[in-house]
Motif scaffolding. Sequence first.
Motif, PDB file in Angstrom:
ATOM      1  N   PRO A 128       5.862  -6.637  -8.601  1.00 48.73           N
ATOM      2  CA  PRO A 128       5.846  -5.887  -7.128  1.00 48.73           C
ATOM      3  C   PRO A 128       6.533  -6.891  -6.163  1.00 48.73           C
ATOM      4  O   PRO A 128       6.960  -6.760  -5.194  1.00 48.73           O
ATOM      5  N   LEU A 129       5.982  -8.161  -6.395  1.00 46.01           N
ATOM      6  CA  LEU A 129       6.256  -9.097  -5.589  1.00 46.01           C
ATOM      7  C   LEU A 129       7.585  -9.574  -5.310  1.00 46.01           C
ATOM      8  O   LEU A 129       8.295  -9.606  -4.350  1.00 46.01           O
ATOM      9  N   SER A 130       8.205  -9.749  -6.563  1.00 46.13           N
ATOM     10  CA  SER A 130       9.731 -10.208  -6.469  1.00 46.13           C
ATOM     11  C   SER A 130      10.471  -8.989  -5.994  1.00 46.13           C
ATOM     12  O   SER A 130      11.788  -9.056  -5.488  1.00 46.13           O
ATOM     13  N   THR A 176       0.641  -1.153  -0.152  1.00 45.26           N
ATOM     14  CA  THR A 176       0.137   0.152   0.025  1.00 45.26           C
ATOM     15  C   THR A 176       0.922   1.240  -0.124  1.00 45.26           C
ATOM     16  O   THR A 176       0.530   2.117  -0.242  1.00 45.26           O
ATOM     17  N   ARG A 177       2.083   1.072   0.372  1.00 46.62           N
ATOM     18  CA  ARG A 177       2.907   2.282   0.279  1.00 46.62           C
ATOM     19  C   ARG A 177       3.563   2.527  -0.919  1.00 46.62           C
ATOM     20  O   ARG A 177       4.305   3.510  -1.221  1.00 46.62           O
ATOM     21  N   ASP A 178       3.624   1.567  -1.983  1.00 51.87           N
ATOM     22  CA  ASP A 178       4.214   1.655  -3.218  1.00 51.87           C
ATOM     23  C   ASP A 178       3.129   2.145  -4.231  1.00 51.87           C
ATOM     24  O   ASP A 178       2.265   1.115  -4.727  1.00 51.87           O
ATOM     25  N   LEU A 179       2.901   3.261  -4.326  1.00 54.62           N
ATOM     26  CA  LEU A 179       1.797   3.918  -5.302  1.00 54.62           C
ATOM     27  C   LEU A 179       2.227   3.441  -6.666  1.00 54.62           C
ATOM     28  O   LEU A 179       1.186   3.146  -7.634  1.00 54.62           O
ATOM     29  N   VAL A 236       0.722  -0.124 -11.386  1.00 61.09           N
ATOM     30  CA  VAL A 236       0.919  -1.208 -12.317  1.00 61.09           C
ATOM     31  C   VAL A 236      -0.148  -2.311 -12.221  1.00 61.09           C
ATOM     32  O   VAL A 236      -0.506  -3.101 -13.247  1.00 61.09           O
ATOM     33  N   LEU A 237      -0.412  -2.627 -10.841  1.00 60.64           N
ATOM     34  CA  LEU A 237      -1.479  -3.792 -10.730  1.00 60.64           C
ATOM     35  C   LEU A 237      -2.871  -3.485 -10.996  1.00 60.64           C
ATOM     36  O   LEU A 237      -3.424  -4.221 -11.450  1.00 60.64           O
ATOM     37  N   PHE A 238      -3.240  -2.183 -11.084  1.00 61.30           N
ATOM     38  CA  PHE A 238      -4.325  -2.022 -11.095  1.00 61.30           C
ATOM     39  C   PHE A 238      -5.008  -0.924 -12.409  1.00 61.30           C
ATOM     40  O   PHE A 238      -5.866  -1.377 -13.269  1.00 61.30           O
TER      41      PHE A 238
END
Length: 421
Positions: free
Chosen positions: A237-239, A16-19, A24-26
């Motif tokens: 973002p996960l990696s 949530t802190r990574d805008l 990229v995700l949504f």
Amino acid sequence: MYKIWISAYKELLLLTRDLGGLAVLFVMPLLLVITITVIQDNTFKIIQENKIPILLVDLDNGSVSDKIKTTLTNADYFELIIENEEKKAKDLVQKGTNQLAIVLPENLSRDLNLKIEENVSGILAKFGVEEESEEQATAAKNKEIRLYFDPATQESFKSSVRNNIDKMIAQIESESIYKAFQEELGSDDSDILFDTGNFITFKEIIPNSGKKELIPNSTQHNIPAWTLFAIFFIILPLSINMVNEKNQGTFVRLRTQPVPYAIVLSGKALVFLTVSLLQFGLMLLVGVYLFPLINLPKLEIGGRLPLLFLVAFFAGLAATGLGLLLGTIAKSQEQSAPFGATFVVILAAIGGVWVPVFAMPKFMQAISNLSPMNWALNAFYDVFLRDVGLSELIPELSLLLFFFLMTTGIAIIYNKRKNAV
């Protein structure tokens, strides 16, 4: 279980802190699916609904060319533009100003009528109705209608145009043959009426085992395909988060805690699996409510929502497992980000997201069976377009689950061996 929730909470705070990562995700998947669907839907309709401006150069100026002009003018898919010079029409097409130019050759009407009269006289002569004329047999010459296409035009468009024009010319030839028979037999139109309409027609039927008919459209193809593309993009973002934990020393602190590496991965998997389901739900909302507002086909879900989310769940598992493996192995963002993005594109390409698998070469069709995107895409198509039940989805869902277990297992074993004392 408590440790898993704590790990998941920590991962949620990082996300949530990574805008940029949230965008990229949504945001990126929404823009992507809307753009692709708008473009592809217009491509699907280009022949049926949009009139294509074409140039017509009439060097014949006869009865046949008049019929061709009338047919093209009345057609729903062509906008006729008369051009006098073939060279000018060719230049306009070459420059891309027009996509197509049709050139009717000189003496087309005369030679076509001579050829038909020759054939009709030959048939009647065999039945003793009249004597065959040798003079007519050498008078007719074969004619060639020239089609100039824009070099940038796709082959599918060329084939569609050629088929429509060929059908039109065949109908004109048939009418001319019937008329020639009438004249040779000495009958007027009131004595003998030939029906020149199509006797054999085609009806498209979608096999669905007697269930409600489902009509495939651009939305039903693009929503599953590009949703999968978005789901698998969670590996970025996960990696990257996992690499940052290593570089910032957070991972070292985690190792000092009595928490197995599997618990740490479980918290991450829980958060990003939830993200993938949110992505899928957002895509469905766009297809159902937004697409009709921008004149795109509405996504028809019916009673298939539970099965759709089940497929999305297993697809999210496969994507999460891949992200966990990449984050475990990568040592820096320069390794994880480019490799992750490139690998997702490769999986999408061989999985049928961009090009249908059946259109690929044989060896690429075999390779596509190795892509988890291909398994998930087939499962989505089974639900959206083939209206199957849960039992038919078990093979694809099993493959996705196996992929998740395999990648996660490899990540755990790799981490254990790397950090063994």
